[in-house]
Design a protein around this motif. Sequence first.
Motif, PDB file in Angstrom:
ATOM      1  N   PRO A  47       6.325 -10.817   9.497  1.00 37.83           N
ATOM      2  CA  PRO A  47       5.143 -10.519  10.329  1.00 37.83           C
ATOM      3  C   PRO A  47       5.159 -11.245  11.668  1.00 37.83           C
ATOM      4  CG  PRO A  47       4.484 -10.899   8.058  1.00 37.83           C
ATOM      5  CD  PRO A  47       5.954 -11.235   8.147  1.00 37.83           C
ATOM      6  N   GLY A  48       5.618 -12.485  11.678  1.00 34.61           N
ATOM      7  CA  GLY A  48       5.694 -13.244  12.929  1.00 34.61           C
ATOM      8  C   GLY A  48       6.631 -12.603  13.935  1.00 34.61           C
ATOM      9  N   THR A  49       7.705 -12.009  13.458  1.00 38.68           N
ATOM     10  CA  THR A  49       8.659 -11.320  14.334  1.00 38.68           C
ATOM     11  C   THR A  49       7.996 -10.109  14.976  1.00 38.68           C
ATOM     12  OG1 THR A  49      10.506 -12.035  12.936  1.00 38.68           O
ATOM     13  CG2 THR A  49      10.902 -10.148  14.398  1.00 38.68           C
ATOM     14  N   ILE A  50       7.265  -9.351  14.170  1.00 38.98           N
ATOM     15  CA  ILE A  50       6.581  -8.157  14.689  1.00 38.98           C
ATOM     16  C   ILE A  50       5.520  -8.575  15.713  1.00 38.98           C
ATOM     17  CG2 ILE A  50       5.154  -6.164  14.086  1.00 38.98           C
ATOM     18  CD1 ILE A  50       8.142  -6.127  13.096  1.00 38.98           C
ATOM     19  N   GLN A  51       4.753  -9.600  15.384  1.00 36.98           N
ATOM     20  CA  GLN A  51       3.708 -10.070  16.299  1.00 36.98           C
ATOM     21  C   GLN A  51       4.334 -10.570  17.600  1.00 36.98           C
ATOM     22  OE1 GLN A  51       0.985 -12.868  14.577  1.00 36.98           O
ATOM     23  NE2 GLN A  51      -0.379 -12.785  16.333  1.00 36.98           N
ATOM     24  N   ALA A  52       5.440 -11.279  17.509  1.00 35.89           N
ATOM     25  CA  ALA A  52       6.104 -11.771  18.717  1.00 35.89           C
ATOM     26  C   ALA A  52       6.622 -10.619  19.573  1.00 35.89           C
ATOM     27  CB  ALA A  52       7.255 -12.704  18.335  1.00 35.89           C
ATOM     28  N   ARG A  53       7.202  -9.600  18.929  1.00 37.13           N
ATOM     29  CA  ARG A  53       7.697  -8.437  19.683  1.00 37.13           C
ATOM     30  C   ARG A  53       6.561  -7.756  20.434  1.00 37.13           C
ATOM     31  NH1 ARG A  53      11.694  -5.775  15.119  1.00 37.13           N
ATOM     32  NH2 ARG A  53      13.362  -7.288  15.384  1.00 37.13           N
ATOM     33  N   VAL A  54       5.442  -7.558  19.738  1.00 39.71           N
ATOM     34  CA  VAL A  54       4.298  -6.895  20.357  1.00 39.71           C
ATOM     35  C   VAL A  54       3.744  -7.748  21.490  1.00 39.71           C
ATOM     36  CG1 VAL A  54       1.915  -6.139  19.951  1.00 39.71           C
ATOM     37  CG2 VAL A  54       3.716  -5.517  18.330  1.00 39.71           C
ATOM     38  N   THR A  55       3.584  -9.035  21.244  1.00 41.26           N
ATOM     39  CA  THR A  55       3.018  -9.940  22.246  1.00 41.26           C
ATOM     40  C   THR A  55       3.892  -9.989  23.491  1.00 41.26           C
ATOM     41  OG1 THR A  55       1.994 -11.267  20.506  1.00 41.26           O
ATOM     42  CG2 THR A  55       2.269 -12.321  22.654  1.00 41.26           C
ATOM     43  N   GLN A  99       0.857  -1.180   0.000  1.00 44.83           N
ATOM     44  CA  GLN A  99       0.000   0.000   0.000  1.00 44.83           C
ATOM     45  C   GLN A  99       0.895   1.231   0.000  1.00 44.83           C
ATOM     46  OE1 GLN A  99      -2.078  -0.507   3.679  1.00 44.83           O
ATOM     47  NE2 GLN A  99      -3.436  -2.088   2.874  1.00 44.83           N
ATOM     48  N   ILE A 100       0.400   2.319  -0.550  1.00 46.47           N
ATOM     49  CA  ILE A 100       1.173   3.566  -0.523  1.00 46.47           C
ATOM     50  C   ILE A 100       1.407   3.970   0.930  1.00 46.47           C
ATOM     51  CG2 ILE A 100       1.215   6.002  -1.159  1.00 46.47           C
ATOM     52  CD1 ILE A 100      -0.464   5.307  -3.611  1.00 46.47           C
ATOM     53  N   ARG A 101       0.418   3.746   1.771  1.00 44.02           N
ATOM     54  CA  ARG A 101       0.538   4.068   3.203  1.00 44.02           C
ATOM     55  C   ARG A 101       1.748   3.359   3.816  1.00 44.02           C
ATOM     56  NH1 ARG A 101      -2.264   1.276   7.847  1.00 44.02           N
ATOM     57  NH2 ARG A 101      -2.395   2.790   9.521  1.00 44.02           N
ATOM     58  N   THR A 102       1.917   2.088   3.500  1.00 43.74           N
ATOM     59  CA  THR A 102       3.046   1.310   4.013  1.00 43.74           C
ATOM     60  C   THR A 102       4.356   1.892   3.497  1.00 43.74           C
ATOM     61  OG1 THR A 102       1.659  -0.663   4.093  1.00 43.74           O
ATOM     62  CG2 THR A 102       4.049  -1.009   4.120  1.00 43.74           C
ATOM     63  N   TRP A 103       4.388   2.257   2.230  1.00 43.55           N
ATOM     64  CA  TRP A 103       5.567   2.854   1.614  1.00 43.55           C
ATOM     65  C   TRP A 103       5.916   4.172   2.317  1.00 43.55           C
ATOM     66  CZ3 TRP A 103       5.574   6.816  -2.573  1.00 43.55           C
ATOM     67  CH2 TRP A 103       6.808   6.956  -3.184  1.00 43.55           C
ATOM     68  N   LEU A 104       4.920   5.007   2.588  1.00 41.96           N
ATOM     69  CA  LEU A 104       5.147   6.285   3.258  1.00 41.96           C
ATOM     70  C   LEU A 104       5.689   6.090   4.674  1.00 41.96           C
ATOM     71  CD1 LEU A 104       1.982   8.278   2.110  1.00 41.96           C
ATOM     72  CD2 LEU A 104       4.346   8.637   1.355  1.00 41.96           C
ATOM     73  N   TYR A 105       5.131   5.123   5.412  1.00 39.65           N
ATOM     74  CA  TYR A 105       5.616   4.856   6.766  1.00 39.65           C
ATOM     75  C   TYR A 105       7.047   4.323   6.742  1.00 39.65           C
ATOM     76  CZ  TYR A 105       1.548   5.850   9.671  1.00 39.65           C
ATOM     77  OH  TYR A 105       0.550   6.483  10.369  1.00 39.65           O
ATOM     78  N   THR A 106       7.397   3.565   5.716  1.00 40.96           N
ATOM     79  CA  THR A 106       8.770   3.075   5.584  1.00 40.96           C
ATOM     80  C   THR A 106       9.720   4.245   5.373  1.00 40.96           C
ATOM     81  OG1 THR A 106       7.985   0.981   4.660  1.00 40.96           O
ATOM     82  CG2 THR A 106      10.302   1.541   4.272  1.00 40.96           C
ATOM     83  N   ILE A 107       9.333   5.156   4.507  1.00 40.56           N
ATOM     84  CA  ILE A 107      10.141   6.358   4.288  1.00 40.56           C
ATOM     85  C   ILE A 107      10.264   7.131   5.602  1.00 40.56           C
ATOM     86  CG2 ILE A 107      10.263   8.593   3.111  1.00 40.56           C
ATOM     87  CD1 ILE A 107       8.769   7.248   0.735  1.00 40.56           C
ATOM     88  N   ASP A 131      -2.246   1.928  13.784  1.00 42.28           N
ATOM     89  CA  ASP A 131      -3.243   0.934  13.370  1.00 42.28           C
ATOM     90  C   ASP A 131      -2.842   0.137  12.130  1.00 42.28           C
ATOM     91  OD1 ASP A 131      -5.652  -0.399  13.879  1.00 42.28           O
ATOM     92  OD2 ASP A 131      -6.749   0.870  12.477  1.00 42.28           O
ATOM     93  N   HIS A 132      -1.553  -0.188  12.031  1.00 42.90           N
ATOM     94  CA  HIS A 132      -1.084  -1.025  10.928  1.00 42.90           C
ATOM     95  C   HIS A 132      -1.300  -2.494  11.270  1.00 42.90           C
ATOM     96  CE1 HIS A 132       0.999   1.699   8.141  1.00 42.90           C
ATOM     97  NE2 HIS A 132       1.255   2.434   9.213  1.00 42.90           N
ATOM     98  N   SER A 133      -1.534  -3.299  10.255  1.00 43.00           N
ATOM     99  CA  SER A 133      -1.579  -4.745  10.454  1.00 43.00           C
ATOM    100  C   SER A 133      -0.148  -5.219  10.726  1.00 43.00           C
ATOM    101  CB  SER A 133      -2.128  -5.438   9.206  1.00 43.00           C
ATOM    102  OG  SER A 133      -1.209  -5.300   8.135  1.00 43.00           O
ATOM    103  N   TYR A 134      -0.013  -6.444  11.225  1.00 42.25           N
ATOM    104  CA  TYR A 134       1.324  -6.990  11.440  1.00 42.25           C
ATOM    105  C   TYR A 134       2.074  -7.094  10.110  1.00 42.25           C
ATOM    106  CZ  TYR A 134       0.086  -8.145  16.248  1.00 42.25           C
ATOM    107  OH  TYR A 134      -0.283  -8.071  17.567  1.00 42.25           O
ATOM    108  N   GLU A 135       1.356  -7.414   9.040  1.00 45.40           N
ATOM    109  CA  GLU A 135       1.978  -7.546   7.721  1.00 45.40           C
ATOM    110  C   GLU A 135       2.536  -6.202   7.246  1.00 45.40           C
ATOM    111  OE1 GLU A 135      -1.094  -8.794   8.496  1.00 45.40           O
ATOM    112  OE2 GLU A 135      -0.462 -10.893   8.574  1.00 45.40           O
ATOM    113  N   ASP A 136       1.735  -5.133   7.389  1.00 49.01           N
ATOM    114  CA  ASP A 136       2.208  -3.813   6.977  1.00 49.01           C
ATOM    115  C   ASP A 136       3.357  -3.336   7.858  1.00 49.01           C
ATOM    116  OD1 ASP A 136       0.430  -3.632   4.884  1.00 49.01           O
ATOM    117  OD2 ASP A 136      -1.002  -2.361   5.954  1.00 49.01           O
TER     118      ASP A 136
END
Length: 186
Positions: A161-169, A72-80, A147-152
């Motif tokens: 995504p699993g790494t991000i979910q594990a960090r959050v959990t 998504q463009i949103r994901t691209w913008l957050y990466t920048i 409010d990003h998904s784990y994938e984004d």
Amino acid sequence: MAYNEQAEQKALLAINNAAHETALKILMNAYGTDILRFCDSLVKNESDAQDMLQNVFIQAHKNFSTFKGESQIRTWLYTIARNRCLDLIKSRKRMSNYLEFVDEVPESSGAETEETSDMLAAKIIRDCLDKLSNDVKQAMLLRFQSDHSYEDAAKILQQKPGTIQARVTRALPTLKRCVEENGVTL
């Protein structure tokens, strides 16, 4: 703010038609405030966060033609945004000028208002977030503040995504304990 499908579609159409200024306006209106808040959470300085926001959209404008649509463009913008903020933080550290700004909480006059209580709770949560490692803090902010998904969030942070979910959990009980130790009940 969550993903704005209508803004994404309009922006993609504008990009594909080389109407980059139009795309820029659409994206700034759709995501500017949230990206500013994300940058402010990372750089801890409103003025620097506003500079980072400008840099994000300047870089996006320059690179619209290279956007591949793999996210998504949103994901691209957050990466920048993340990369520009990390660059700023690194340069601050190299120059030994890294100062952390903390929001001031008004002194209690005995009769604590609900607003003052909310401000204090928000400050305590920010302070507890700051105690987390930078990688975990970024994952938490992307997941809950933006409010990003784990994938984004994984795409932005260049992780699985699993790494991000594990960090959050793993971070949630630590964050909850810190907040509660400081007198805020969740």
